[in-house]
Design an enzyme around this catalytic site. Structure first.
Site, PDB file in Angstrom:
ATOM      1  N   CYS A   1      51.222  42.560  41.070  1.00  0.00           N
ATOM      2  CA  CYS A   1      50.237  43.010  40.078  1.00  0.00           C
ATOM      3  C   CYS A   1      50.690  44.331  39.465  1.00  0.00           C
ATOM      4  O   CYS A   1      50.357  44.652  38.332  1.00  0.00           O
ATOM      5  CB  CYS A   1      48.881  43.166  40.736  1.00  0.00           C
ATOM      6  SG  CYS A   1      48.984  44.115  42.252  1.00  0.00           S
TER       7      CYS A   1
ATOM      8  N   GLU B   1      40.273  43.172  42.701  1.00  0.00           N
ATOM      9  CA  GLU B   1      41.487  43.790  42.154  1.00  0.00           C
ATOM     10  C   GLU B   1      42.223  42.678  41.426  1.00  0.00           C
ATOM     11  O   GLU B   1      42.500  41.629  42.007  1.00  0.00           O
ATOM     12  CB  GLU B   1      42.345  44.393  43.265  1.00  0.00           C
ATOM     13  CG  GLU B   1      41.674  45.569  43.983  1.00  0.00           C
ATOM     14  CD  GLU B   1      41.219  46.685  43.071  1.00  0.00           C
ATOM     15  OE1 GLU B   1      41.851  46.899  42.023  1.00  0.00           O
ATOM     16  OE2 GLU B   1      40.209  47.343  43.378  1.00  0.00           O
TER      17      GLU B   1
HETATM   18  P1  NAD Z   1      44.720  33.356  40.913  1.00  0.00           P
HETATM   19  O1  NAD Z   1      43.647  34.046  40.167  1.00  0.00           O
HETATM   20  O2  NAD Z   1      45.316  32.122  40.360  1.00  0.00           O
HETATM   21  O3  NAD Z   1      44.175  32.953  42.371  1.00  0.00           O
HETATM   22  C1  NAD Z   1      43.552  33.900  43.203  1.00  0.00           C
HETATM   23  C2  NAD Z   1      42.596  33.179  44.134  1.00  0.00           C
HETATM   24  O4  NAD Z   1      41.520  32.655  43.358  1.00  0.00           O
HETATM   25  C3  NAD Z   1      43.247  31.997  44.850  1.00  0.00           C
HETATM   26  O5  NAD Z   1      42.771  31.926  46.173  1.00  0.00           O
HETATM   27  C4  NAD Z   1      42.752  30.823  44.037  1.00  0.00           C
HETATM   28  O6  NAD Z   1      42.712  29.604  44.751  1.00  0.00           O
HETATM   29  C5  NAD Z   1      41.344  31.293  43.708  1.00  0.00           C
HETATM   30  N1  NAD Z   1      40.724  30.572  42.596  1.00  0.00           N
HETATM   31  C6  NAD Z   1      41.304  29.935  41.568  1.00  0.00           C
HETATM   32  N2  NAD Z   1      40.369  29.370  40.779  1.00  0.00           N
HETATM   33  C7  NAD Z   1      39.170  29.672  41.328  1.00  0.00           C
HETATM   34  C8  NAD Z   1      37.833  29.372  40.994  1.00  0.00           C
HETATM   35  N3  NAD Z   1      37.527  28.672  39.902  1.00  0.00           N
HETATM   36  N4  NAD Z   1      36.865  29.859  41.799  1.00  0.00           N
HETATM   37  C9  NAD Z   1      37.163  30.586  42.879  1.00  0.00           C
HETATM   38  N5  NAD Z   1      38.420  30.896  43.259  1.00  0.00           N
HETATM   39  C10 NAD Z   1      39.409  30.440  42.487  1.00  0.00           C
HETATM   40  O7  NAD Z   1      45.850  34.444  41.226  1.00  0.00           O
HETATM   41  P2  NAD Z   1      47.254  34.273  41.921  1.00  0.00           P
HETATM   42  O8  NAD Z   1      48.161  33.525  41.027  1.00  0.00           O
HETATM   43  O9  NAD Z   1      47.112  33.799  43.331  1.00  0.00           O
HETATM   44  O10 NAD Z   1      47.712  35.809  42.001  1.00  0.00           O
HETATM   45  C11 NAD Z   1      48.230  36.464  40.894  1.00  0.00           C
HETATM   46  C12 NAD Z   1      47.191  37.329  40.224  1.00  0.00           C
HETATM   47  O11 NAD Z   1      46.636  38.233  41.164  1.00  0.00           O
HETATM   48  C13 NAD Z   1      47.796  38.187  39.128  1.00  0.00           C
HETATM   49  O12 NAD Z   1      46.919  38.242  38.039  1.00  0.00           O
HETATM   50  C14 NAD Z   1      47.926  39.551  39.793  1.00  0.00           C
HETATM   51  O13 NAD Z   1      47.958  40.626  38.888  1.00  0.00           O
HETATM   52  C15 NAD Z   1      46.721  39.566  40.664  1.00  0.00           C
HETATM   53  N6  NAD Z   1      46.869  40.501  41.773  1.00  0.00           N
HETATM   54  C16 NAD Z   1      46.251  41.702  41.679  1.00  0.00           C
HETATM   55  C17 NAD Z   1      46.386  42.634  42.687  1.00  0.00           C
HETATM   56  C18 NAD Z   1      45.719  43.981  42.603  1.00  0.00           C
HETATM   57  O14 NAD Z   1      45.655  44.673  43.607  1.00  0.00           O
HETATM   58  N7  NAD Z   1      45.224  44.370  41.429  1.00  0.00           N
HETATM   59  C19 NAD Z   1      47.170  42.330  43.808  1.00  0.00           C
HETATM   60  C20 NAD Z   1      47.780  41.084  43.881  1.00  0.00           C
HETATM   61  C21 NAD Z   1      47.624  40.169  42.849  1.00  0.00           C
END
Ligand code: NAD
Length: 541
Positions: A327, A293
């Site tokens: 999100c 998501e």
């Molecule tokens: P992010 O993508 O920066 O991080 C999410 C996770 O991915 C973290 O644990 C991070 O450490 C990890 N990550 C980062 N780089 C990575 C890599 N190269 N390989 C593997 N993992 C990696 O997101 P964020 O800032 O924590 O959250 C915000 C984002 O999440 C927004 O885009 C938001 O829309 C989305 N979000 C979506 C939903 C939904 O249900 N659609 C819900 C909550 C948040």
């Protein structure tokens, strides 16, 4: 083995506490907040039921007061990730054979622990390290997480009771086996409940998990593990590693036993992970399940029959609660010319009363954004809007990171429906509005559909039923959660299963049976009571 068909307690949404002035709950959570603020905790990883500390540390701060250090947390080396994988696979031997009602009991107990003894700690950790107000912490870290746990137990029993037809001669049975291997849960900073659920719902279905939380949600991740431990999740079933996401991911995705990814976060990271899994596909025992998501560019579309006050409140709550870091947060709105003067005046009148600051002061409606890079990105977009002939900032536009990462609630009006803040996810308190001619309702709906690559949430405000019908059809594919006369945020487990399509994710609907189905691999067992003894069919005669 189970010796009965057990009913589970009926899941009911956890009531939201209001923390009104003078209430005992307010005094209690504030006291917990203040004491945790002074603690300076060192948070270990959690592997095979044991705390694992390393000498390499990350630092936890408060986004609303970033010089205040809450503590440190241990960072993984490759060997820790390998240990988490092997311990999970070892735990799988027992856990995957543990009767469902025993698994259910553990997670129902976890819900009860959050409802009672852990409520203040999980809320306070979310306020401190993720800068949520008490209301935002309560609806997320306590209520939504309790709901995920209780409703998922109920959904699990609904899944298990889904059985095929049988006859007197043949008994057909379906077993919902856990996946063969382990699941990797990668979670975002912005919802404590999502972070916990991404690991918990997978484990509930009999799987084992390696969980990598966000660096910006470590404090509440620690409280979640305390709760799971207290609830009796056995050693090795959920293992937590912190640190370099690339190293952790590379190590995990190399394992032939990698069986699934449960991801919530940004679209770009999810796409990278999908590609990496694709490139490794020959190494895996099974086709991994991929559930993600991701981002959104969530809209509020308004028809001229709408009530201006309802629209204005929908925008204010939808766009600015938790600093727009949901999100589902509304970040673009389409308003008919005839209603704009009144809606503008209502927005400004209420925005004047918004207070922003530390969550310690309960009168603040907003606090800080999560970290410096988010702050800097938002500042860049705001500066570009100030300089653009396509955009006018009608409210906000200031930002200050001297104490905390504070960005004013900002409203941009654009004359260009494709202006960058109409299509890009900013993940902050910035709402962009496009004013359209009342007669161009159909064209406006088509703009909503085509402007962004996302399809997560969106809302239509109208009194005219035909306008609602028209929007519901025209916007069919641009939101997985579509709201009529309501803000597009605040989905409740058991009521509004959540998720979106297009670039917003695989739409497996967190908090629903659809999501749990992704974590099982059904086995059909056909038993024939009296097998035939002659190969010849009657037609051969
Ligand atoms: P992010 O993508 O920066 O991080 C999410 C996770 O991915 C973290 O644990 C991070 O450490 C990890 N990550 C980062 N780089 C990575 C890599 N190269 N390989 C593997 N993992 C990696 O997101 P964020 O800032 O924590 O959250 C915000 C984002 O999440 C927004 O885009 C938001 O829309 C989305 N979000 C979506 C939903 C939904 O249900 N659609 C819900 C909550 C948040």
């Amino acid at each position: 083995m189970s010796k009965g068909f057990f009913d589970v307690p009926l899941a009911v949404n956890e009531p939201v506490r209001n923390y009104a002035p003078g209430s005992a709950e307010r005094a209690s959570v504030l006291a917990t907040y203040l004491s945790m603020k002074q603690e300076q905790i060192d948070i270990p990883m959690f592997i095979n039921g044991k705390d694992v500390s390393t000498s390499e540390k990350g630092t936890m701060t408060m986004p609303h007061d970033h010089k205040h250090i809450l503590g440190t947390y241990s960072l993984a080396q490759k060997s820790h990730v390998e240990a988490a994988i092997s311990t999970a696979l070892e735990a799988r031997k027992t856990w995957s054979n543990t009767p469902w009602e025993q698994r259910a009991a553990i997670f129902l107990k976890a819900a009860e622990l959050i409802e009672g003894p852990f409520r203040d700690r999980i809320n306070a950790s979310t306020m401190l390290n993720q800068s949520k107000t008490i209301h935002q912490a309560e609806i997320d870290a306590s209520c939504e997480l309790i709901d995920f746990l209780r409703f998922n137990v109920q959904f699990m029993t609904e899944i298990y009771s889904g059985q095929p037809e049988s006859s007197s001669a043949v008994w057909n049975r379906v077993e919902y086996r856990p996946l063969e291997g382990f699941v990797y849960a990668v979670t975002p900073f912005n919802f404590t409940s999502i972070a916990a659920n991404l690991a918990a719902c997978v484990a509930m279905m009999g799987n084992v998990v390696v969980w990598k939380p966000s660096d910006h949600q470590v404090y509440s991740a620690k409280i979640i593990m305390d709760i799971f431990e207290a609830a009796g999740v056995p050693a090795g079933v959920i293992n937590v590693v912190f640190g370099d996401p690339k190293m952790i991911t590379d190590t995990i995705l190399q394992s032939p036993d990698f069986a699934g990814l449960h991801f919530t976060g940004s679209t770009q990271i999810f796409k990278q992970l999908w590609k990496q899994i694709g490139n490794n596909i020959d190494n895996y025992r099974s086709y991994p399940r991929i559930v993600g998501e991701t981002g959104g560019k969530d809209f509020i579309a308004v028809h001229h029959s709408a009530d201006p006050k309802e629209v204005s409140v929908g925008i204010l709550r939808g766009a600015f609660e938790f600093q727009g870091q949901k999100c589902s947060a509304a970040s673009r709105a389409y308003i008919p010319q005839s209603l704009w003067p009144e809606i503008k005046q209502l927005l400004v009148q209420d925005l004047k009363t918004f207070k922003m600051g530390s969550p310690e002061d309960f009168s603040n409606f907003m606090t800080a954004v999560i970290h410096e890079s988010s702050f800097d990105k938002l500042a860049d977009y705001i500066e570009r809007a100030k300089a653009s002939s396509d955009a006018e900032i009608i409210w906000g536009g200031n930002y200050d990171k001297s104490v905390g990462y504070f960005v004013d609630p900002t409203v941009i009006v654009t004359t260009n429906p494709n202006y960058e803040t109409m299509s890009t996810e900013l993940f902050g308190p910035v709402m962009t509005i496009y004013i359209y001619n009342d007669d161009n309702y159909a064209e406006m709906l088509s703009l909503v559909d085509s402007t962004s690559t996302y399809a997560l949430t969106g809302a239509i405000f109208a009194k005219d039923r035909y306008a609602i019908v028209q929007a519901t059809k025209a916007l069919e594919n641009c939101a997985g959660n579509f709201y009529i006369n309501d803000k597009p945020t605040g989905a409740v487990v058991g009521q509004q299963p959540f998720g979106g399509a297009r670039s917003s994710g695989t739409n497996d609907k967190a908090g629903s049976p659809q999501n749990l189905l992704r974590w099982v691999s059904p086995r059909l067992i056909k038993e024939t009571f009296v097998p035939p003894k002659d190969y010849k069919y009657p037609f051969l005669g």
